[in-house]
Design a protein around this motif. Structure first.
Motif, PDB file in Angstrom:
ATOM      1  N   ASN A   4      20.445 -28.914  32.380  1.00  0.00           N
ATOM      2  CA  ASN A   4      21.193 -28.931  31.124  1.00  0.00           C
ATOM      3  C   ASN A   4      20.478 -28.126  30.049  1.00  0.00           C
ATOM      4  O   ASN A   4      19.277 -28.331  29.806  1.00  0.00           O
ATOM      5  CB  ASN A   4      21.375 -30.377  30.630  1.00  0.00           C
ATOM      6  CG  ASN A   4      22.114 -31.235  31.651  1.00  0.00           C
ATOM      7  OD1 ASN A   4      23.171 -30.851  32.120  1.00  0.00           O
ATOM      8  ND2 ASN A   4      21.541 -32.374  31.986  1.00  0.00           N
ATOM      9  N   ASP A   6      21.106 -25.722  26.076  1.00  0.00           N
ATOM     10  CA  ASP A   6      21.996 -25.392  24.965  1.00  0.00           C
ATOM     11  C   ASP A   6      22.825 -24.151  25.302  1.00  0.00           C
ATOM     12  O   ASP A   6      24.010 -24.075  24.971  1.00  0.00           O
ATOM     13  CB  ASP A   6      21.184 -25.107  23.689  1.00  0.00           C
ATOM     14  CG  ASP A   6      20.451 -26.333  23.173  1.00  0.00           C
ATOM     15  OD1 ASP A   6      20.986 -27.448  23.330  1.00  0.00           O
ATOM     16  OD2 ASP A   6      19.345 -26.169  22.623  1.00  0.00           O
ATOM     17  N   LYS A 253      36.963 -24.747  26.291  1.00  0.00           N
ATOM     18  CA  LYS A 253      35.557 -24.686  25.916  1.00  0.00           C
ATOM     19  C   LYS A 253      34.700 -24.303  27.120  1.00  0.00           C
ATOM     20  O   LYS A 253      34.994 -24.699  28.250  1.00  0.00           O
ATOM     21  CB  LYS A 253      35.063 -26.042  25.387  1.00  0.00           C
ATOM     22  CG  LYS A 253      35.646 -26.476  24.061  1.00  0.00           C
ATOM     23  CD  LYS A 253      35.021 -27.791  23.629  1.00  0.00           C
ATOM     24  CE  LYS A 253      35.598 -28.277  22.295  1.00  0.00           C
ATOM     25  NZ  LYS A 253      34.973 -29.562  21.867  1.00  0.00           N
ATOM     26  N   LYS A 255      31.609 -24.752  29.497  1.00  0.00           N
ATOM     27  CA  LYS A 255      30.905 -25.968  29.886  1.00  0.00           C
ATOM     28  C   LYS A 255      29.649 -25.697  30.714  1.00  0.00           C
ATOM     29  O   LYS A 255      28.782 -26.559  30.820  1.00  0.00           O
ATOM     30  CB  LYS A 255      31.835 -26.881  30.699  1.00  0.00           C
ATOM     31  CG  LYS A 255      33.118 -27.255  29.981  1.00  0.00           C
ATOM     32  CD  LYS A 255      32.871 -28.089  28.750  1.00  0.00           C
ATOM     33  CE  LYS A 255      32.456 -29.490  29.107  1.00  0.00           C
ATOM     34  NZ  LYS A 255      32.343 -30.358  27.905  1.00  0.00           N
ATOM     35  N   SER A 271      24.787 -26.809  33.153  1.00  0.00           N
ATOM     36  CA  SER A 271      25.696 -27.095  32.040  1.00  0.00           C
ATOM     37  C   SER A 271      25.105 -26.641  30.719  1.00  0.00           C
ATOM     38  O   SER A 271      23.885 -26.637  30.520  1.00  0.00           O
ATOM     39  CB  SER A 271      26.022 -28.586  31.981  1.00  0.00           C
ATOM     40  OG  SER A 271      24.854 -29.339  31.737  1.00  0.00           O
ATOM     41  N   ALA A 272      25.987 -26.225  29.811  1.00  0.00           N
ATOM     42  CA  ALA A 272      25.604 -25.815  28.458  1.00  0.00           C
ATOM     43  C   ALA A 272      26.869 -25.712  27.624  1.00  0.00           C
ATOM     44  O   ALA A 272      27.962 -25.477  28.147  1.00  0.00           O
ATOM     45  CB  ALA A 272      24.871 -24.476  28.481  1.00  0.00           C
ATOM     46  N   SER A 273      26.706 -25.880  26.315  1.00  0.00           N
ATOM     47  CA  SER A 273      27.880 -25.756  25.432  1.00  0.00           C
ATOM     48  C   SER A 273      28.172 -24.306  25.074  1.00  0.00           C
ATOM     49  O   SER A 273      29.225 -23.996  24.519  1.00  0.00           O
ATOM     50  CB  SER A 273      27.644 -26.561  24.141  1.00  0.00           C
ATOM     51  OG  SER A 273      26.498 -26.074  23.465  1.00  0.00           O
ATOM     52  N   VAL A 274      27.206 -23.421  25.389  1.00  0.00           N
ATOM     53  CA  VAL A 274      27.390 -21.985  25.160  1.00  0.00           C
ATOM     54  C   VAL A 274      27.049 -21.224  26.434  1.00  0.00           C
ATOM     55  O   VAL A 274      26.017 -21.475  27.057  1.00  0.00           O
ATOM     56  CB  VAL A 274      26.489 -21.483  24.010  1.00  0.00           C
ATOM     57  CG1 VAL A 274      26.468 -19.945  23.970  1.00  0.00           C
ATOM     58  CG2 VAL A 274      26.960 -22.024  22.676  1.00  0.00           C
ATOM     59  N   ARG A 441      36.126 -21.431  23.143  1.00  0.00           N
ATOM     60  CA  ARG A 441      34.980 -21.805  22.305  1.00  0.00           C
ATOM     61  C   ARG A 441      33.707 -21.841  23.139  1.00  0.00           C
ATOM     62  O   ARG A 441      33.684 -22.346  24.250  1.00  0.00           O
ATOM     63  CB  ARG A 441      35.216 -23.169  21.660  1.00  0.00           C
ATOM     64  CG  ARG A 441      36.370 -23.210  20.664  1.00  0.00           C
ATOM     65  CD  ARG A 441      36.426 -24.542  19.960  1.00  0.00           C
ATOM     66  NE  ARG A 441      35.255 -24.743  19.119  1.00  0.00           N
ATOM     67  CZ  ARG A 441      34.889 -25.921  18.629  1.00  0.00           C
ATOM     68  NH1 ARG A 441      35.589 -27.016  18.915  1.00  0.00           N
ATOM     69  NH2 ARG A 441      33.825 -26.029  17.865  1.00  0.00           N
ATOM     70  N   GLY A 442      32.625 -21.276  22.587  1.00  0.00           N
ATOM     71  CA  GLY A 442      31.341 -21.300  23.272  1.00  0.00           C
ATOM     72  C   GLY A 442      31.139 -20.193  24.288  1.00  0.00           C
ATOM     73  O   GLY A 442      30.102 -20.157  24.949  1.00  0.00           O
ATOM     74  N   TYR A 475      27.280 -21.978  15.919  1.00  0.00           N
ATOM     75  CA  TYR A 475      28.088 -22.828  16.809  1.00  0.00           C
ATOM     76  C   TYR A 475      27.253 -24.000  17.378  1.00  0.00           C
ATOM     77  O   TYR A 475      27.697 -25.152  17.365  1.00  0.00           O
ATOM     78  CB  TYR A 475      28.648 -21.979  17.954  1.00  0.00           C
ATOM     79  CG  TYR A 475      29.529 -22.749  18.902  1.00  0.00           C
ATOM     80  CD1 TYR A 475      30.825 -23.122  18.549  1.00  0.00           C
ATOM     81  CD2 TYR A 475      29.068 -23.103  20.177  1.00  0.00           C
ATOM     82  CE1 TYR A 475      31.638 -23.817  19.419  1.00  0.00           C
ATOM     83  CE2 TYR A 475      29.877 -23.804  21.055  1.00  0.00           C
ATOM     84  CZ  TYR A 475      31.153 -24.163  20.680  1.00  0.00           C
ATOM     85  OH  TYR A 475      31.955 -24.856  21.536  1.00  0.00           O
ATOM     86  N   VAL A 476      26.064 -23.693  17.870  1.00  0.00           N
ATOM     87  CA  VAL A 476      25.212 -24.727  18.478  1.00  0.00           C
ATOM     88  C   VAL A 476      24.803 -25.779  17.449  1.00  0.00           C
ATOM     89  O   VAL A 476      24.846 -26.988  17.714  1.00  0.00           O
ATOM     90  CB  VAL A 476      23.955 -24.091  19.117  1.00  0.00           C
ATOM     91  CG1 VAL A 476      22.955 -25.161  19.536  1.00  0.00           C
ATOM     92  CG2 VAL A 476      24.345 -23.252  20.322  1.00  0.00           C
TER      93      VAL A 476
END
Length: 478
Positions: A4, A6, A253, A255, A271-274, A441-442, A475-476
């Motif tokens: 995991n 960012d 988004k 993921k 996994s990451a949000s960006v 997004r991301g 964003y982060v």
């Protein structure tokens, strides 16, 4: 192993490594996913006859007057990487079997600006440019000089050929501009006017395009080695020998990334949000790493058109038994052959010692670079061997005319094919591919396949890295 983060970065070339290092500097947790055993992409070096050299010499290029003013130099300085640049003279060479002097030279002079084009025409054609043509070209260059980068961005959907037809009446001026288009790796109908105006406007603004190279080492030692060290020391994770299979997107988004481990054969999910796609966007789409269903209609068309200009360039490595090519000036020659009716560009010649290659005692290393963007060198991504060999022979024949004894002195040779250096991004597109997805997004983009209007080749990467970092941080942290 940590799964995991960012930010996940797909691709460990100069684009992916640069944005990763900048994010690491800001304390952002990230991982670079790279299919090869090491980072570096087209900045990686190869071992050739005892010398560690670029896998293809790419001269950093800028639309400014000094190396210190380029985006690349400023980025490296920001990262604490000291670089000693050496400005490289842009030299043309003209050869013919009937010319007893063997080779004629013309060097672009920044003090002359657009006069360089008038002199180049006279150099190649053997006749001076008439006043009516000079005036017509002067007017065209002044139009482009006055255009801002933002104005150029509004014209990425206009073919350069269409602009020429509409705005230039004098026939010879038309011909000169159209013949300049292969410098962009494609014919005038396939490249957009916006980027051409951005580049050509440089001549009246600052004199000429700037080429430079590190005084010591090569592109790998100047960029990849210190950035990799910085990235790891500041918490970055490097995942090599892993091929991204797909960027995971759910409910609009980003993921994470689904990965194939080349060493174990096992599948891995991170996994990451960006997610930053730092491989060529048309490659990502064709391999379904980024599913085309997530692209807007205009982006899908833009990616398709850029992909059509994704042609391979040919690099050659030659070890000579003796010193044949003199070290004059920059040691780089843009070589033309006059024995094709009109002077025909056949490729570049680089004297290895001028680019920090170590010559064995009494011997000489020479490198070639043949752009894949001309009709005779349209290698494509499949690169038919027949066309590759023809291009290599034409280059060798021209070098032999210029420097007799070259061919017979070749002791060892190798060649390399690789995706052309960013010229695909200058296709005629309905919209410019930007740093950020318009609908996911991301999801962000790095590397040289985005931005149709920008600085040149490798300098472009460092032009976009700061605004890209700013958007991701916002964003982060939100």
């Amino acid at each position: 192993m940590k799964r995991n983060f960012d930010v996940l970065i797909v691709g460990g070339g100069p684009g992916g490594l640069s944005i990763g290092s900048l994010l690491a500097k800001e304390g952002i947790s990230s991982a670079i996913i790279e299919k090869e055993p090491v980072l570096g992409g087209r900045y990686r070096s190869v071992d050739f006859e005892g010398s560690r050299v670029d896998n293809c010499i790419h001269l950093p290029t800028g639309l400014v007057s000094s190396a210190e003013d380029t985006y690349m130099y400023k980025f490296l300085s920001h990262m604490g990487i000291h670089v000693e640049p050496r400005v490289v003279e842009w030299k043309m060479g003209l050869t013919s079997k009937d010319d007893p002097k063997r080779i004629k030279y013309l060097a672009m002079d920044p003090k002359k600006g657009m006069e360089n084009f008038f002199e180049f025409f006279a150099f190649g054609s053997g006749m001076p440019m008439e006043d009516i043509t000079r005036r017509a070209l002067g007017e065209a260059f002044r139009i482009m000089e006055d255009m801002s980068e933002q104005e150029c961005r509004k014209l990425v959907d206009v073919p350069f050929a269409s602009w020429i037809e509409k705005n230039i009446e004098e026939p010879m001026a038309k011909a000169v501009l159209e013949l300049s288009a292969p410098l962009m790796g494609a014919v005038a109908t396939e490249v957009n006017f916006g980027q051409f105006a951005n580049i050509f406007g440089t001549f009246p603004r600052v004199g000429a395009l700037l080429y430079w190279y590190p005084k010591h080492g090569n592109m790998e030692s100047m960029v990849i080695t210190p950035l990799t060290k910085y990235y790891k020391e500041h918490g970055g994770t490097v995942l090599t020998n892993r091929r991204a299979r797909s960027i995971l997107i759910e409910n609009g988004k980003a993921k994470g990334v689904f990965v194939n481990n080349n060493e174990t054969g096992l599948l891995e999910e991170y996994s990451a949000s960006v997610v930053i796609c730092a491989i060529p966007i048309f490659e990502a789409v064709s391999r379904n790493v980024l599913s085309s269903k997530f692209l807007t209609k205009d982006w899908a068309e833009a990616v398709k058109r850029c992909g059509k200009l994704a042609i391979e360039d040919l690099a050659g490595f030659y070890l000579l038994r003796k010193k044949v090519v003199p070290v004059e000036g920059s040691g780089w020659i843009h070589l033309f052959d006059a024995d094709y009716g009109i002077p025909t560009y056949v490729g570049d010649v680089f004297v290895g010692s001028m680019y920090n290659a170590k010559d064995p005692p009494g011997k000489q290393t020479i490198f070639s670079y043949i752009s894949g963007g001309t009709k005779a060198t349209h290698f494509g991504l499949t690169s038919p061997l027949e066309m590759v060999n023809k291009a290599k022979k034409r280059w060798k024949d021209a070098v032999e005319k210029a420097f007799p004894g070259f061919v017979e002195s070749i002791e060892h040779e190798e060649m390399s094919l690789q995706l052309n250096w960013g010229r695909y991004a200058y296709a005629v597109v309905p919209t410019e591919i930007d740093l950020q997805s318009p609908n996911i997004r991301g999801l962000y983009f790095a590397g040289d396949t985005i931005w149709s209007v920008s600085s040149m080749v490798s300098d472009k990467i460092y032009q976009m890295v700061f605004p890209l970092c700013e958007r991701i941080l916002k964003y982060v942290r939100s």
